[in-house]
Design a protein around this motif. Structure first.
Motif, PDB file in Angstrom:
ATOM      1  N   THR A   1      -5.715   8.367  -6.250  1.00  0.00           N
ATOM      2  CA  THR A   1      -6.267   7.378  -5.330  1.00  0.00           C
ATOM      3  C   THR A   1      -6.292   5.995  -5.978  1.00  0.00           C
ATOM      4  N   LEU A   2      -6.675   5.928  -7.249  1.00  0.00           N
ATOM      5  CA  LEU A   2      -6.647   4.642  -7.955  1.00  0.00           C
ATOM      6  C   LEU A   2      -5.231   4.090  -8.063  1.00  0.00           C
ATOM      7  N   ILE A   3      -4.268   4.942  -8.345  1.00  0.00           N
ATOM      8  CA  ILE A   3      -2.878   4.492  -8.474  1.00  0.00           C
ATOM      9  C   ILE A   3      -2.346   4.002  -7.132  1.00  0.00           C
ATOM     10  N   ILE A   4      -2.585   4.769  -6.075  1.00  0.00           N
ATOM     11  CA  ILE A   4      -2.123   4.349  -4.745  1.00  0.00           C
ATOM     12  C   ILE A   4      -2.795   3.047  -4.337  1.00  0.00           C
ATOM     13  N   GLY A   5      -4.093   2.899  -4.636  1.00  0.00           N
ATOM     14  CA  GLY A   5      -4.793   1.656  -4.313  1.00  0.00           C
ATOM     15  C   GLY A   5      -4.233   0.465  -5.054  1.00  0.00           C
ATOM     16  N   SER A   6      -3.911   0.629  -6.326  1.00  0.00           N
ATOM     17  CA  SER A   6      -3.342  -0.500  -7.074  1.00  0.00           C
ATOM     18  C   SER A   6      -1.928  -0.820  -6.591  1.00  0.00           C
ATOM     19  N   LEU A   7      -1.152   0.181  -6.232  1.00  0.00           N
ATOM     20  CA  LEU A   7       0.177  -0.079  -5.672  1.00  0.00           C
ATOM     21  C   LEU A   7       0.064  -0.758  -4.312  1.00  0.00           C
ATOM     22  N   TYR A   8      -0.907  -0.360  -3.538  1.00  0.00           N
ATOM     23  CA  TYR A   8      -1.135  -0.947  -2.211  1.00  0.00           C
ATOM     24  C   TYR A   8      -1.528  -2.421  -2.328  1.00  0.00           C
ATOM     25  N   ILE A   9      -2.388  -2.734  -3.289  1.00  0.00           N
ATOM     26  CA  ILE A   9      -2.820  -4.125  -3.489  1.00  0.00           C
ATOM     27  C   ILE A   9      -1.669  -4.995  -3.975  1.00  0.00           C
ATOM     28  N   ASN A  10      -0.868  -4.473  -4.897  1.00  0.00           N
ATOM     29  CA  ASN A  10       0.210  -5.261  -5.490  1.00  0.00           C
ATOM     30  C   ASN A  10       1.422  -5.401  -4.592  1.00  0.00           C
ATOM     31  N   GLY A  11       1.394  -4.830  -3.410  1.00  0.00           N
ATOM     32  CA  GLY A  11       2.461  -5.025  -2.446  1.00  0.00           C
ATOM     33  C   GLY A  11       3.705  -4.202  -2.700  1.00  0.00           C
ATOM     34  N   TRP A  12       3.568  -3.053  -3.277  1.00  0.00           N
ATOM     35  CA  TRP A  12       4.726  -2.195  -3.517  1.00  0.00           C
ATOM     36  C   TRP A  12       5.219  -1.557  -2.234  1.00  0.00           C
ATOM     37  N   PHE A  13       4.360  -1.517  -1.236  1.00  0.00           N
ATOM     38  CA  PHE A  13       4.773  -1.021   0.070  1.00  0.00           C
ATOM     39  C   PHE A  13       5.268  -2.227   0.861  1.00  0.00           C
ATOM     40  N   ASN A  14       6.568  -2.436   0.898  1.00  0.00           N
ATOM     41  CA  ASN A  14       7.168  -3.617   1.503  1.00  0.00           C
ATOM     42  C   ASN A  14       7.346  -3.374   3.002  1.00  0.00           C
ATOM     43  N   ILE A  15       6.250  -3.576   3.743  1.00  0.00           N
ATOM     44  CA  ILE A  15       6.263  -3.359   5.178  1.00  0.00           C
ATOM     45  C   ILE A  15       5.503  -4.484   5.857  1.00  0.00           C
ATOM     46  N   SER A  16       5.606  -4.556   7.187  1.00  0.00           N
ATOM     47  CA  SER A  16       4.921  -5.621   7.917  1.00  0.00           C
ATOM     48  C   SER A  16       3.409  -5.397   7.903  1.00  0.00           C
ATOM     49  N   TYR A  17       2.690  -6.440   8.301  1.00  0.00           N
ATOM     50  CA  TYR A  17       1.238  -6.403   8.203  1.00  0.00           C
ATOM     51  C   TYR A  17       0.630  -5.360   9.140  1.00  0.00           C
ATOM     52  N   THR A  18       1.178  -5.198  10.342  1.00  0.00           N
ATOM     53  CA  THR A  18       0.600  -4.224  11.280  1.00  0.00           C
ATOM     54  C   THR A  18       0.791  -2.800  10.775  1.00  0.00           C
ATOM     55  N   PHE A  19       1.946  -2.493  10.232  1.00  0.00           N
ATOM     56  CA  PHE A  19       2.148  -1.162   9.674  1.00  0.00           C
ATOM     57  C   PHE A  19       1.359  -0.973   8.392  1.00  0.00           C
TER      58      PHE A  19
ATOM     59  N   GLN B   1      -1.678  -2.070   7.869  1.00  0.00           N
ATOM     60  CA  GLN B   1      -3.009  -1.630   8.276  1.00  0.00           C
ATOM     61  C   GLN B   1      -3.001  -0.165   8.697  1.00  0.00           C
ATOM     62  N   LEU B   2      -1.969   0.249   9.382  1.00  0.00           N
ATOM     63  CA  LEU B   2      -1.863   1.638   9.803  1.00  0.00           C
ATOM     64  C   LEU B   2      -1.768   2.573   8.598  1.00  0.00           C
ATOM     65  N   ILE B   3      -0.968   2.192   7.617  1.00  0.00           N
ATOM     66  CA  ILE B   3      -0.856   2.996   6.400  1.00  0.00           C
ATOM     67  C   ILE B   3      -2.191   3.015   5.650  1.00  0.00           C
ATOM     68  N   GLY B   4      -2.903   1.884   5.633  1.00  0.00           N
ATOM     69  CA  GLY B   4      -4.224   1.842   5.009  1.00  0.00           C
ATOM     70  C   GLY B   4      -5.200   2.792   5.686  1.00  0.00           C
ATOM     71  N   ILE B   5      -5.176   2.847   7.010  1.00  0.00           N
ATOM     72  CA  ILE B   5      -6.053   3.768   7.740  1.00  0.00           C
ATOM     73  C   ILE B   5      -5.663   5.211   7.440  1.00  0.00           C
TER      74      ILE B   5
ATOM     75  N   TYR C   1     -14.376   2.235  -2.673  1.00  0.00           N
ATOM     76  CA  TYR C   1     -13.141   1.589  -3.127  1.00  0.00           C
ATOM     77  C   TYR C   1     -12.057   1.712  -2.057  1.00  0.00           C
ATOM     78  N   CYS C   2     -11.905   2.894  -1.482  1.00  0.00           N
ATOM     79  CA  CYS C   2     -10.873   3.106  -0.470  1.00  0.00           C
ATOM     80  C   CYS C   2     -11.136   2.273   0.778  1.00  0.00           C
ATOM     81  N   ILE C   3     -12.388   2.200   1.188  1.00  0.00           N
ATOM     82  CA  ILE C   3     -12.700   1.405   2.379  1.00  0.00           C
ATOM     83  C   ILE C   3     -12.413  -0.062   2.130  1.00  0.00           C
ATOM     84  N   VAL C   4     -12.774  -0.571   0.973  1.00  0.00           N
ATOM     85  CA  VAL C   4     -12.533  -1.990   0.677  1.00  0.00           C
ATOM     86  C   VAL C   4     -11.044  -2.270   0.543  1.00  0.00           C
ATOM     87  N   ILE C   5     -10.308  -1.427  -0.159  1.00  0.00           N
ATOM     88  CA  ILE C   5      -8.897  -1.677  -0.403  1.00  0.00           C
ATOM     89  C   ILE C   5      -8.039  -1.389   0.818  1.00  0.00           C
ATOM     90  N   PHE C   6      -8.212  -0.252   1.452  1.00  0.00           N
ATOM     91  CA  PHE C   6      -7.293   0.170   2.494  1.00  0.00           C
ATOM     92  C   PHE C   6      -7.665  -0.301   3.885  1.00  0.00           C
TER      93      PHE C   6
END
Length: 152
Positions: A13-31, A33-37, A141-146
């Protein structure tokens, strides 16, 4: 409880959160948010999966969980109600600042309390209660990040 599996779950979860913050998931903003949920739902489903069996067997752990969860729900309700009230009153600029200060005002003491209690539980060798604390802290952490509330 399988503590090694819970440790891997928290680490992933920590690794996915740090990858999510650093923009490793190169997708549009609407998707994004969906991936975060989806990540939030997956985390909470995993948490329920890990703590369901020990909670059903031990009343002390159930009480431990309910007290900590009650504190988190109370803090969440204070934040949500104040945001709702500020949203009705102005143009939401003050609501954003209030939300930021509430997260700092509640988040920092909650973090300090979690660290101190986790160290105490580790010293007392109450590993199941320690896992519950860590899973709830990682839930914040997950609620704040994702959730996308802070622009991550």
């Amino acid at each position: 409880m399988n503590y090694k599996t819970i440790g891997y779950f928290l680490l992933s979860t920590l690794i996915i959160g740090s990858l999510y913050i650093n923009g490793w998931f190169n997708i549009s903003y609407t998707f994004r948010q969906l991936i975060g949920i989806i990540f939030i739902i997956a985390y909470f489903a995993g948490t329920v999966f890990f703590i369901r069996a020990p909670i059903l067997r031990d009343k002390q752990l159930k009480r431990h969980l309910l007290i900590r969860l009650g504190i988190l729900i109370l803090i969440g309700l204070i934040i949500i109600i104040s945001q709702w009230y500020m949203h009705k009153e102005n143009d939401r600029l003050g609501a954003g600042y209030l939300f930021y200060f509430e997260m700092l005002g509640f988040g920092i003491p909650l973090l300090i309390y979690t660290v101190i209690e986790s160290i105490w539980l580790l010293a007392k060798k109450k590993y199941a209660a320690l896992c519950i604390n860590l899973l709830l802290a990682m839930g914040i952490y997950c609620i704040v990040i994702f959730s996308g509330l802070f622009g991550f």
